[in-house]
Write an enzyme that holds these catalytic residues in place. Sequence first.
Site, PDB file in Angstrom:
ATOM      1  N   LYS A  51     -21.410  45.274 -19.741  1.00 55.91           N
ATOM      2  CA  LYS A  51     -22.571  46.064 -20.456  1.00 55.91           C
ATOM      3  C   LYS A  51     -21.561  45.541 -22.110  1.00 55.91           C
ATOM      4  CE  LYS A  51     -24.349  49.866 -17.574  1.00 55.91           C
ATOM      5  NZ  LYS A  51     -24.885  50.644 -17.712  1.00 55.91           N
ATOM      6  N   LYS A  53     -19.441  48.235 -22.196  1.00 52.33           N
ATOM      7  CA  LYS A  53     -19.023  49.550 -22.783  1.00 52.33           C
ATOM      8  C   LYS A  53     -18.038  49.804 -21.709  1.00 52.33           C
ATOM      9  CE  LYS A  53     -23.502  52.621 -22.576  1.00 52.33           C
ATOM     10  NZ  LYS A  53     -23.995  53.470 -21.995  1.00 52.33           N
TER      11      LYS A  53
END
Length: 142
Positions: A51, A53
Amino acid sequence: MNGKPEGETVLLTYGTFDLFHVGHLRLLKRLSALGDKLIVGCSTDEFNGGKGKTTAIPYAHRVEILEACRYVDQVIPEENWAQKRDDVQRYGVSLFAMGDDWTGKFDDLQDLCDVLYLPRTENISTTELKALIQSMRAGPSV
Ligand code: C2G
């Protein structure tokens, strides 16, 4: 058999839950009030990498915190975007819910279960917490 006792309302949600905060807690609290069992898919560190992240708190600790939350009945790993359909069927989910920053993104599940997007809690996010911690580390602004 879809894995749930007759009549039980099972809810499912997913998230990273990094730096667990009141926005996460209030969502889980509201969801738990809507049914009998709340299952939370916690994003693995590897999935978060996908993602884009980077998490401050490792997966094992994020799971430990979620499992200790009074509103959560079960935590499962979220390893990819595509597992939701299988999870909904495997756990006999009747309501899939997310915060409304995801509005519309999971409507494709509506042939399997109800889909609900709840208002996010204002003025709190993991991103803001990370920035706040960074500013505190930099020391008082003179
Ligand atoms: N949330 C909220 N209020 C906030 C912050 C987050 O209601 N102030 C909700 C989000 O809308 C989400 C859940 O808390 O439903 C978890 O948020 P994140 O940990 O940021 O999850 P996210 O990175 O959005 O990952 O497949 C779905 C993804 O795993 C969701």
